[in-house]
Design a protein around this motif. Structure first.
Motif, mmCIF file in Angstrom:
data_model
loop_
_atom_site.group_PDB
_atom_site.id
_atom_site.type_symbol
_atom_site.label_atom_id
_atom_site.label_comp_id
_atom_site.label_asym_id
_atom_site.label_seq_id
_atom_site.Cartn_x
_atom_site.Cartn_y
_atom_site.Cartn_z
ATOM 1 N N ARG A 9 0.873 -1.184 0.000
ATOM 2 C CA ARG A 9 0.000 0.000 0.000
ATOM 3 C C ARG A 9 0.911 1.236 0.000
ATOM 4 O O ARG A 9 1.823 1.334 0.818
ATOM 5 C CB ARG A 9 -0.877 -0.015 1.246
ATOM 6 C CG ARG A 9 -1.984 1.008 1.214
ATOM 7 C CD ARG A 9 -3.154 0.613 2.092
ATOM 8 N NE ARG A 9 -2.728 0.045 3.353
ATOM 9 C CZ ARG A 9 -3.219 0.414 4.542
ATOM 10 N NH1 ARG A 9 -4.149 1.337 4.612
ATOM 11 N NH2 ARG A 9 -2.814 -0.154 5.648
ATOM 12 N N HIS A 17 -1.668 4.993 -3.837
ATOM 13 C CA HIS A 17 -2.452 3.762 -3.777
ATOM 14 C C HIS A 17 -3.624 3.818 -4.774
ATOM 15 O O HIS A 17 -4.305 4.835 -4.864
ATOM 16 C CB HIS A 17 -2.985 3.607 -2.349
ATOM 17 C CG HIS A 17 -3.790 2.378 -2.136
ATOM 18 N ND1 HIS A 17 -3.229 1.119 -2.195
ATOM 19 C CD2 HIS A 17 -5.113 2.199 -1.892
ATOM 20 C CE1 HIS A 17 -4.178 0.226 -1.986
ATOM 21 N NE2 HIS A 17 -5.327 0.847 -1.796
ATOM 22 N N GLN A 318 7.519 -1.525 5.804
ATOM 23 C CA GLN A 318 7.228 -2.309 4.598
ATOM 24 C C GLN A 318 7.227 -3.802 4.936
ATOM 25 O O GLN A 318 6.339 -4.547 4.512
ATOM 26 C CB GLN A 318 8.253 -2.000 3.505
ATOM 27 C CG GLN A 318 7.978 -2.804 2.235
ATOM 28 C CD GLN A 318 8.603 -2.206 0.994
ATOM 29 O OE1 GLN A 318 9.529 -1.384 1.088
ATOM 30 N NE2 GLN A 318 8.106 -2.587 -0.169
ATOM 31 N N HIS A 321 4.182 -4.412 7.596
ATOM 32 C CA HIS A 321 2.803 -4.025 7.243
ATOM 33 C C HIS A 321 2.569 -3.892 5.740
ATOM 34 O O HIS A 321 1.477 -3.497 5.329
ATOM 35 C CB HIS A 321 2.457 -2.702 7.931
ATOM 36 C CG HIS A 321 2.671 -2.733 9.407
ATOM 37 N ND1 HIS A 321 1.860 -3.449 10.260
ATOM 38 C CD2 HIS A 321 3.630 -2.157 10.188
ATOM 39 C CE1 HIS A 321 2.303 -3.300 11.504
ATOM 40 N NE2 HIS A 321 3.360 -2.533 11.491
ATOM 41 N N THR A 323 3.496 -1.725 3.662
ATOM 42 C CA THR A 323 3.057 -0.351 3.407
ATOM 43 C C THR A 323 4.305 0.521 3.257
ATOM 44 O O THR A 323 5.266 0.334 4.002
ATOM 45 C CB THR A 323 2.211 0.136 4.619
ATOM 46 O OG1 THR A 323 1.027 -0.654 4.647
ATOM 47 C CG2 THR A 323 1.846 1.590 4.541
ATOM 48 N N ASP A 349 -6.792 5.130 7.086
ATOM 49 C CA ASP A 349 -5.497 4.656 6.557
ATOM 50 C C ASP A 349 -4.335 5.439 7.168
ATOM 51 O O ASP A 349 -3.339 4.856 7.586
ATOM 52 C CB ASP A 349 -5.425 4.825 5.029
ATOM 53 C CG ASP A 349 -6.394 3.911 4.289
ATOM 54 O OD1 ASP A 349 -6.588 2.782 4.734
ATOM 55 O OD2 ASP A 349 -6.938 4.347 3.254
ATOM 56 N N LEU A 353 -1.197 4.140 9.509
ATOM 57 C CA LEU A 353 0.227 4.292 9.168
ATOM 58 C C LEU A 353 0.987 5.045 10.264
ATOM 59 O O LEU A 353 2.049 4.613 10.709
ATOM 60 C CB LEU A 353 0.385 5.026 7.823
ATOM 61 C CG LEU A 353 1.827 5.418 7.490
ATOM 62 C CD1 LEU A 353 2.703 4.180 7.267
ATOM 63 C CD2 LEU A 353 1.902 6.328 6.271
#
Ligand SMILES: Cc1ncc(COP(=O)(O)O)c(C=O)c1O
Length: 362
Positions: A9, A17, A318, A321, A323, A349, A353
């Motif tokens: 993500r 995204h 990363q 998660h 992300t 979201d 994060l």
């Protein structure tokens, strides 16, 4: 290697995204670009974009990234003996000046330190010299997370320098920040779709004023791929001069319909709510890179006041998660980091994060 069934993500400031439903638009059957169906798709998309950008003037679709329209704005609308004032406050506005120079035009720089804004007073002082035919401005400087006060600048320009053309790079501003093209009196504005339109890269959207179209007719050596006159000629048939990236235009059509259903005021409000949350988190844990009054609503550049190893934290988030957020840009790498909150990313979201980053720093 990326696990394509479980892609990361993205919270980097572009590409952002992309929702699965948008990706689906990219895999529809293709159309012939000179056929009736394409023309319908094109017209419908451009009509919606005119509402998104609050313009009744010319809106074009370019199968390129936004950098092409940097070049297009200069080559079409600045004559060879004219001088353009390039305002510079970060990596991308600096590049706009490089592009103008590479097109062989006379460039004068109005440069401030990265993280500072360009103000109407600064532009006024330069334009008072009387030698400029155009000015370049970046709406939202993606390297520093700064939004220039373009509404105030435009008021000043309309009142004092109505004959000077205004080219605005709104690459990371369009959709996420207010943009009333006609009211602002701008001549060219552009963005690529991998930012707040939340579509994969490959397409740029740009608007051109009627007076800039008239000016471009008089400029020689406009080149081929970004010749505004060719775009206008093709637009009469609801087409593009060359074969367009039709899957992206299908996705753009889908996204524009969604934006208009939500209402642009609501879209801007949604972006400002996400930004406020991230700014609050940033101030509690670090600091903002630029003065809060100019802090962007589409991305936040955070000053690394704690001396963390940004690259390591990015890697950890990363790994744990799946992300990704952004390190600082260019010379700001490690000194800052960037969280994008534009497009189809939600407040939930960004809360997730920032929570993960906080956990990582414990
Ligand atoms: C403000 C700004 N201008 C221009 C560009 C260049 O856009 P593109 O990569 O779509 O050509 C970028 C890319 O991130 C940007 O952020």
């Amino acid at each position: 290697m990326v696990d394509w069934k479980n892609p990361p993500r993205l919270f980097i400031p572009g590409p952002v995204h992309v929702l699965p439903e948008v990706l689906e638009q990219l895999s529809r059957y293709t159309l012939g670009h000179r056929g009736k169906e394409y023309s319908q798709l094109h017209k419908e998309t451009v009509d919606m974009l005119k509402q998104v950008l609050f313009t009744e003037q010319n809106v074009f679709l370019s199968t390129s990234s936004a950098s092409g329209v940097w070049e297009g704005s200069i080559r079409n609308c600045v004559d060879h003996n004219e001088t353009v004032l390039c305002t510079m406050c970060g990596a991308f506005s600096d590049k706009f000046a490089d592009v103008a120079r590479s097109c062989g035009r006379n460039v004068e720089e109005l440069k401030v330190d990265w993280g500072q804004a360009i103000t109407p007073e600064m532009i006024d002082k330069k334009l008072a010299e009387g030698k400029y035919s155009a000015v370049t401005i970046v709406y939202n400087e993606t390297s520093t997370g700064l939004t220039n006060p373009v509404y105030e600048i435009s008021e000043m320009m309309k009142e004092k320098y109505p004959d000077v053309l205004v080219f605005v790079d709104a690459v990371s501003g369009m959709v996420g920040l207010p943009l009333h093209f006609d009211e602002l009196g701008w001549d060219v504005v552009f963005a690529s779709v991998q930012k707040a339109f939340a579509i994969p890269p490959g397409l740029a959207v740009f608007a051109v004023s009627n007076r800039a179209m008239a000016k471009s007719k008089t400029v020689t050596g406009r080149g081929y791929y970004f010749d505004f006159q060719q775009f206008a000629k093709s637009a009469e048939k609801n087409q593009t001069p060359t074969t367009p990236v039709i899957p992206h235009i299908m996705a753009l059509n889908y996204q524009c319909a969604k934006l208009l259903k939500e209402g642009m005021e609501n879209v801007w409000k949604r972006h400002s709510q996400m930004a406020e949350y991230v700014r609050g988190w940033a101030k509690e844990n670090f600091d903002l890179f630029c003065e809060e009054k100019y802090a962007s609503n589409t991305l936040t550049t955070i000053k690394n006041t704690r001396g963390i190893v940004v690259g390591d934290v990015i890697k950890a988030i990363q790994t744990k998660h799946n992300t990704v957020f952004g390190n600082g840009y260019g010379k700001l790498k490690e000194q800052t980091f960037r969280i994008a909150h534009m497009g189809d990313i939600t407040l939930a979201d960004v809360k997730e994060l920032t929570g993960w980053i906080s956990d990582e720093l414990k």
